[in-house]
Write an enzyme that holds these catalytic residues in place. Structure first.
Site, mmCIF file in Angstrom:
data_model
loop_
_atom_site.group_PDB
_atom_site.id
_atom_site.type_symbol
_atom_site.label_atom_id
_atom_site.label_comp_id
_atom_site.label_asym_id
_atom_site.label_seq_id
_atom_site.Cartn_x
_atom_site.Cartn_y
_atom_site.Cartn_z
ATOM 1 N N HIS A 44 -13.011 -0.211 4.811
ATOM 2 C CA HIS A 44 -12.978 0.368 3.459
ATOM 3 C C HIS A 44 -11.808 1.341 3.299
ATOM 4 O O HIS A 44 -11.879 2.258 2.489
ATOM 5 C CB HIS A 44 -14.278 1.100 3.134
ATOM 6 C CG HIS A 44 -15.513 0.323 3.463
ATOM 7 N ND1 HIS A 44 -16.151 -0.494 2.558
ATOM 8 C CD2 HIS A 44 -16.216 0.202 4.622
ATOM 9 C CE1 HIS A 44 -17.190 -1.053 3.134
ATOM 10 N NE2 HIS A 44 -17.245 -0.667 4.396
ATOM 11 N N SER A 66 16.272 4.483 -4.399
ATOM 12 C CA SER A 66 15.960 4.505 -5.827
ATOM 13 C C SER A 66 17.236 4.822 -6.590
ATOM 14 O O SER A 66 18.075 5.595 -6.134
ATOM 15 C CB SER A 66 14.909 5.577 -6.102
ATOM 16 O OG SER A 66 14.988 6.003 -7.449
ATOM 17 N N LYS A 104 14.464 8.871 -2.105
ATOM 18 C CA LYS A 104 13.521 7.812 -1.815
ATOM 19 C C LYS A 104 14.023 6.751 -0.874
ATOM 20 O O LYS A 104 15.201 6.413 -0.847
ATOM 21 C CB LYS A 104 13.058 7.156 -3.123
ATOM 22 C CG LYS A 104 12.164 8.101 -3.875
ATOM 23 C CD LYS A 104 11.112 7.459 -4.698
ATOM 24 C CE LYS A 104 10.365 6.357 -4.058
ATOM 25 N NZ LYS A 104 9.502 5.714 -5.051
ATOM 26 N N GLU A 148 6.998 -4.874 0.849
ATOM 27 C CA GLU A 148 6.379 -5.150 -0.459
ATOM 28 C C GLU A 148 6.541 -6.610 -0.845
ATOM 29 O O GLU A 148 5.657 -7.217 -1.458
ATOM 30 C CB GLU A 148 7.010 -4.267 -1.532
ATOM 31 C CG GLU A 148 6.640 -2.802 -1.393
ATOM 32 C CD GLU A 148 7.454 -1.951 -2.355
ATOM 33 O OE1 GLU A 148 6.934 -1.599 -3.411
ATOM 34 O OE2 GLU A 148 8.636 -1.672 -2.051
#
Ligand code: ARG
Length: 467
Positions: free
Chosen positions: A159, A280, A286, A293
């Site tokens: 979980h 970024s 960043k 991804e």
């Protein structure tokens, strides 16, 4: 000129041509179409439909065409306007050997031809994907070995809540197991991919005495298909391949997600290499885990392609229907993207930096031994359900006092249950918690070492078998 002009009057509509032509995407089959055509020419020779000298001239011309088309500097197929790859190859053959080229299609249909080409293409790419899978597994095993040596411990989650500690190597090897099943599944599909449709003609079987066993042998197939109606319209082999790829994509997406999570500042377990991350355009600080991804993101495309094919096949009457032309783009697209994803896995894992202290701090957060506390009571004769309840009360008390389980004074423990003694404390150490999972498939270091040895043996054999 189309292959079928005879019964038609006038030109076909440009719009129809735009809808109907498959050359813009089936041109990737050019090598397979040429190989299949060479095999067919030799089969016609054995059947005495073509003379040996004719076979030789056709083969020679097809070789010239192949050499021209595999070299991007000399290939012309991208600029051709033929209906499909089969029309292209036949027209080019006729351009090279004249009227003799018109004999090649004797007894053959584009229906058995295209099915043969796609099967050859699929088999070749299954082998490529399996090779890439081995490399991906090898990089996971190498990471597992490195972190096993370093003794890196990770919180194991259910979980997405911390559950019990596991070795980092155990986490990496979990993905080896998934990819191993994918490797097997792709391999399982191969014998069915390699059933030869050629010789089935348009739908009823060719009317020439072709030795289909010899033809299958010649083209690297296992044997000829047994029913011509089925053979020209069967796309199960694509479905199976896409299904295996989709499941593999699901595994890649889970790996991607773990990497995204674990590399976030919130987790901070690892850092992805600069080579596989991006910045970024606005926020200078960043570093985004784009590669991970996309491992996660491609799964949707892969499943989409499987669904595209399944929907195309549903309810088609026997035998060949033009709908079947829609089988190719999902296949090509999935193979292309699966191949990219697999190739990037070793690249991601090689450059990864593990923050071992962070991992340990999260794994050894003071409560990861709660199950072992209950197990301790079980060993004292307490039924597990009661032991679980007592361990829960102790956990609550520790949370109230803001201390770790192993930091609770003995008085606090005995106040909750008298059967607890100071001999409990060693059971709560993380090393002990890990070592106790000493069972096949468990995370005890000894068992993970065993798992790693087994994976290495499998990978060595898999490499050898792929030749
Ligand atoms: N381009 C076609 C396909 O991909 C080749 C087979 C055409 N067959 C036919 N009967 N028109 O399916």
């Amino acid at each position: 000129m189309a292959l079928w002009g005879g019964r038609f009057e006038g030109d076909t509509s440009a719009l129809f041509k735009a809808l109907n032509d498959s050359l813009p995407f089936d041109r990737v089959l050019v090598l397979e179409d040429i190989l299949g055509s060479m095999g067919w020419a030799r089969a016609l020779g054995r059947a005495r439909v073509l003379k040996p000298a004719e076979v030789n001239r056709i083969i020679k011309a097809l070789r010239t065409l192949r050499d021209r088309e595999i070299d991007p500097r000399t290939s012309t197929i991208a600029d051709a306007s033929d209906e499909d790859v089969h029309s292209f190859v036949e027209r080019e053959l006729i351009a090279l050997v004249g009227d003799l080229g018109k004999k090649l299609h004797t007894g053959r249909s584009r229906n058995d031809q295209v099915a043969t080409d796609v099967r050859l293409w699929t088999a070749r790419h299954i082998i490529e994907l399996r090779t890439l899978l081995i490399s991906a597994m090898e990089s996971l095993a190498a990471l597992a070995e490195q972190e096993l040596k370093a003794g890196t411990v990770l919180p194991g989650y259910t979980h997405l809540q911390r559950g019990q500690p596991v070795l980092f190597a155990h986490w990496a090897l979990a993905y080896v197991q998934m990819f191993r099943r994918d490797f097997d599944r792709l391999g399982d599909a191969l014998p069915r991919v390699l059933e030869l449709p050629l010789g089935s003609g348009a739908l009823a079987g060719t009317a020439y005495p072709i030795d289909r066993d010899a033809l299958a042998d010649d083209l690297g197939f296992i044997g000829p298909s047994r029913n011509s109606l089925d053979a020209v319209s069967d796309r199960d082999f694509i479905f199976e391949t896409l299904s295996a790829i989709t499941l593999m994509g699901t595994h890649l997406s889970r790996l991607g997600e773990d990497l995204v999570l674990y590399s976030s500042s919130e987790f901070g377990f690892l850092q992805m290499a600069d080579r596989v991350t991006s910045g970024s355009s606005l926020m200078p600080q960043k570093k985004n885990p784009d590669a991970a991804e996309l491992l996660r993101g491609k799964a949707g495309r892969l499943l989409g392609n499987l669904v595209r094919l399944a929907t195309t096949l549903k309810g088609l009457p026997l035998a060949y229907n033009k709908d079947l032309q829609e089988d190719k783009e999902p296949l090509f697209d999935s193979v292309h993207h699966a191949r990219l994803c697999l190739a990037v896995v070793p690249e991601c894992l090689r450059g990864i930096r593990i923050n071992r202290e962070r991992c340990m701090a999260a794994a050894d957060d003071g409560f990861s031994a709660a199950t072992d506390l209950a197990d301790y009571l079980v060993r004292k004769g307490v039924p597990f359900r009661d032991a679980h309840h007592i361990a829960g009360r102790i956990t609550r008390r520790a949370l109230e006092l803001g201390v770790a389980l192993h930091k609770l004074p003995i008085a606090e423990l005995t106040a909750i249950d008298k059967r607890i003694g100071t001999d409990l404390y060693p059971h709560l150490s993380i090393d002990r918690v890990l070592a106790k999972r000493d069972i096949v498939g468990g995370t005890a270091p000894r068992r993970v070492r065993e798992q790693l040895r087994e994976a290495a043996a499998f990978l060595r054999k898999a490499r050898r078998d792929l030749r």
